[in-house]
Scaffold this motif. Sequence first.
Motif, PDB file in Angstrom:
ATOM      1  N   MET A   1      -9.307  14.040 -27.106  1.00  0.00           N
ATOM      2  CA  MET A   1      -9.354  15.232 -27.937  1.00  0.00           C
ATOM      3  C   MET A   1      -9.912  14.831 -29.298  1.00  0.00           C
ATOM      4  O   MET A   1      -9.429  13.899 -29.915  1.00  0.00           O
ATOM      5  CB  MET A   1      -7.947  15.801 -28.078  1.00  0.00           C
ATOM      6  CG  MET A   1      -7.879  17.055 -28.886  1.00  0.00           C
ATOM      7  SD  MET A   1      -6.222  17.734 -28.999  1.00  0.00           S
ATOM      8  CE  MET A   1      -5.508  16.665 -30.211  1.00  0.00           C
ATOM      9  N   THR A   2     -10.916  15.526 -29.758  1.00  0.00           N
ATOM     10  CA  THR A   2     -11.458  15.285 -31.094  1.00  0.00           C
ATOM     11  C   THR A   2     -11.639  16.616 -31.805  1.00  0.00           C
ATOM     12  O   THR A   2     -11.901  17.634 -31.187  1.00  0.00           O
ATOM     13  CB  THR A   2     -12.819  14.554 -31.030  1.00  0.00           C
ATOM     14  OG1 THR A   2     -13.729  15.361 -30.285  1.00  0.00           O
ATOM     15  CG2 THR A   2     -12.698  13.204 -30.358  1.00  0.00           C
ATOM     16  N   GLU A   3     -11.487  16.562 -33.121  1.00  0.00           N
ATOM     17  CA  GLU A   3     -11.622  17.755 -33.953  1.00  0.00           C
ATOM     18  C   GLU A   3     -12.661  17.507 -35.019  1.00  0.00           C
ATOM     19  O   GLU A   3     -12.618  16.519 -35.716  1.00  0.00           O
ATOM     20  CB  GLU A   3     -10.293  18.052 -34.658  1.00  0.00           C
ATOM     21  CG  GLU A   3      -9.584  19.269 -34.148  1.00  0.00           C
ATOM     22  CD  GLU A   3      -8.306  19.503 -34.897  1.00  0.00           C
ATOM     23  OE1 GLU A   3      -8.308  20.372 -35.781  1.00  0.00           O
ATOM     24  OE2 GLU A   3      -7.314  18.826 -34.593  1.00  0.00           O
ATOM     25  N   ALA A   4     -13.640  18.419 -35.148  1.00  0.00           N
ATOM     26  CA  ALA A   4     -14.631  18.288 -36.217  1.00  0.00           C
ATOM     27  C   ALA A   4     -15.347  19.617 -36.387  1.00  0.00           C
ATOM     28  O   ALA A   4     -15.619  20.326 -35.427  1.00  0.00           O
ATOM     29  CB  ALA A   4     -15.633  17.184 -35.881  1.00  0.00           C
ATOM     30  N   ASP A   5     -15.658  19.951 -37.621  1.00  0.00           N
ATOM     31  CA  ASP A   5     -16.468  21.132 -37.944  1.00  0.00           C
ATOM     32  C   ASP A   5     -15.954  22.419 -37.308  1.00  0.00           C
ATOM     33  O   ASP A   5     -16.741  23.233 -36.827  1.00  0.00           O
ATOM     34  CB  ASP A   5     -17.923  20.902 -37.527  1.00  0.00           C
ATOM     35  CG  ASP A   5     -18.531  19.696 -38.227  1.00  0.00           C
ATOM     36  OD1 ASP A   5     -18.193  19.473 -39.406  1.00  0.00           O
ATOM     37  OD2 ASP A   5     -19.321  18.987 -37.597  1.00  0.00           O
ATOM     38  N   LYS A   7     -14.489  22.782 -34.583  1.00  0.00           N
ATOM     39  CA  LYS A   7     -14.575  22.742 -33.126  1.00  0.00           C
ATOM     40  C   LYS A   7     -13.665  21.634 -32.626  1.00  0.00           C
ATOM     41  O   LYS A   7     -13.335  20.711 -33.347  1.00  0.00           O
ATOM     42  CB  LYS A   7     -16.014  22.474 -32.681  1.00  0.00           C
ATOM     43  CG  LYS A   7     -16.960  23.588 -33.059  1.00  0.00           C
ATOM     44  CD  LYS A   7     -18.359  23.295 -32.593  1.00  0.00           C
ATOM     45  CE  LYS A   7     -19.270  24.435 -33.049  1.00  0.00           C
ATOM     46  NZ  LYS A   7     -20.658  24.191 -32.669  1.00  0.00           N
ATOM     47  N   ILE A   8     -13.278  21.767 -31.387  1.00  0.00           N
ATOM     48  CA  ILE A   8     -12.434  20.740 -30.773  1.00  0.00           C
ATOM     49  C   ILE A   8     -12.980  20.447 -29.388  1.00  0.00           C
ATOM     50  O   ILE A   8     -13.452  21.349 -28.692  1.00  0.00           O
ATOM     51  CB  ILE A   8     -10.968  21.195 -30.722  1.00  0.00           C
ATOM     52  CG1 ILE A   8     -10.079  20.075 -30.215  1.00  0.00           C
ATOM     53  CG2 ILE A   8     -10.784  22.431 -29.900  1.00  0.00           C
ATOM     54  CD1 ILE A   8      -8.636  20.261 -30.538  1.00  0.00           C
ATOM     55  N   THR A   9     -12.941  19.179 -29.016  1.00  0.00           N
ATOM     56  CA  THR A   9     -13.371  18.781 -27.688  1.00  0.00           C
ATOM     57  C   THR A   9     -12.155  18.313 -26.916  1.00  0.00           C
ATOM     58  O   THR A   9     -11.436  17.417 -27.349  1.00  0.00           O
ATOM     59  CB  THR A   9     -14.417  17.648 -27.761  1.00  0.00           C
ATOM     60  OG1 THR A   9     -15.518  18.094 -28.549  1.00  0.00           O
ATOM     61  CG2 THR A   9     -14.905  17.264 -26.370  1.00  0.00           C
ATOM     62  N   ILE A  10     -11.920  18.948 -25.781  1.00  0.00           N
ATOM     63  CA  ILE A  10     -10.793  18.615 -24.918  1.00  0.00           C
ATOM     64  C   ILE A  10     -11.347  18.420 -23.518  1.00  0.00           C
ATOM     65  O   ILE A  10     -12.019  19.306 -22.975  1.00  0.00           O
ATOM     66  CB  ILE A  10      -9.719  19.726 -24.919  1.00  0.00           C
ATOM     67  CG1 ILE A  10      -9.195  19.948 -26.336  1.00  0.00           C
ATOM     68  CG2 ILE A  10      -8.589  19.383 -23.954  1.00  0.00           C
ATOM     69  CD1 ILE A  10      -8.251  21.122 -26.481  1.00  0.00           C
ATOM     70  N   ASP A  11     -11.075  17.253 -22.965  1.00  0.00           N
ATOM     71  CA  ASP A  11     -11.548  16.927 -21.615  1.00  0.00           C
ATOM     72  C   ASP A  11     -13.051  17.132 -21.475  1.00  0.00           C
ATOM     73  O   ASP A  11     -13.540  17.656 -20.469  1.00  0.00           O
ATOM     74  CB  ASP A  11     -10.795  17.735 -20.560  1.00  0.00           C
ATOM     75  CG  ASP A  11      -9.314  17.393 -20.504  1.00  0.00           C
ATOM     76  OD1 ASP A  11      -8.959  16.241 -20.847  1.00  0.00           O
ATOM     77  OD2 ASP A  11      -8.512  18.259 -20.126  1.00  0.00           O
ATOM     78  N   GLY A  12     -13.794  16.750 -22.523  1.00  0.00           N
ATOM     79  CA  GLY A  12     -15.246  16.824 -22.480  1.00  0.00           C
ATOM     80  C   GLY A  12     -15.833  18.209 -22.721  1.00  0.00           C
ATOM     81  O   GLY A  12     -17.042  18.387 -22.667  1.00  0.00           O
TER      82      GLY A  12
END
Length: 66
Positions: A1-5, A7-12
């Motif tokens: 999980m990453t958070e930036a701008d 937006k968040i990315t979860i499981d690609g």
Amino acid sequence: MTEADGKITIDGREYAISDLSQDALNQLSSMTTVDRKIAELQQQIAIYQTARNAYAQALAAALPKD
């Protein structure tokens, strides 16, 4: 999980945070809190392992010599 701008990315998969439901935001907040706590505990474990190693060395030095 990453958070930036915003937006968040979860499981690609990327999601706009503004598109998440309140329930999803609550779950995300809980996950972030737990991830932070896990990191803190891992740091504490590293400190305790270092201390244990020092005690083991001190014990070895204090044992009677043959």
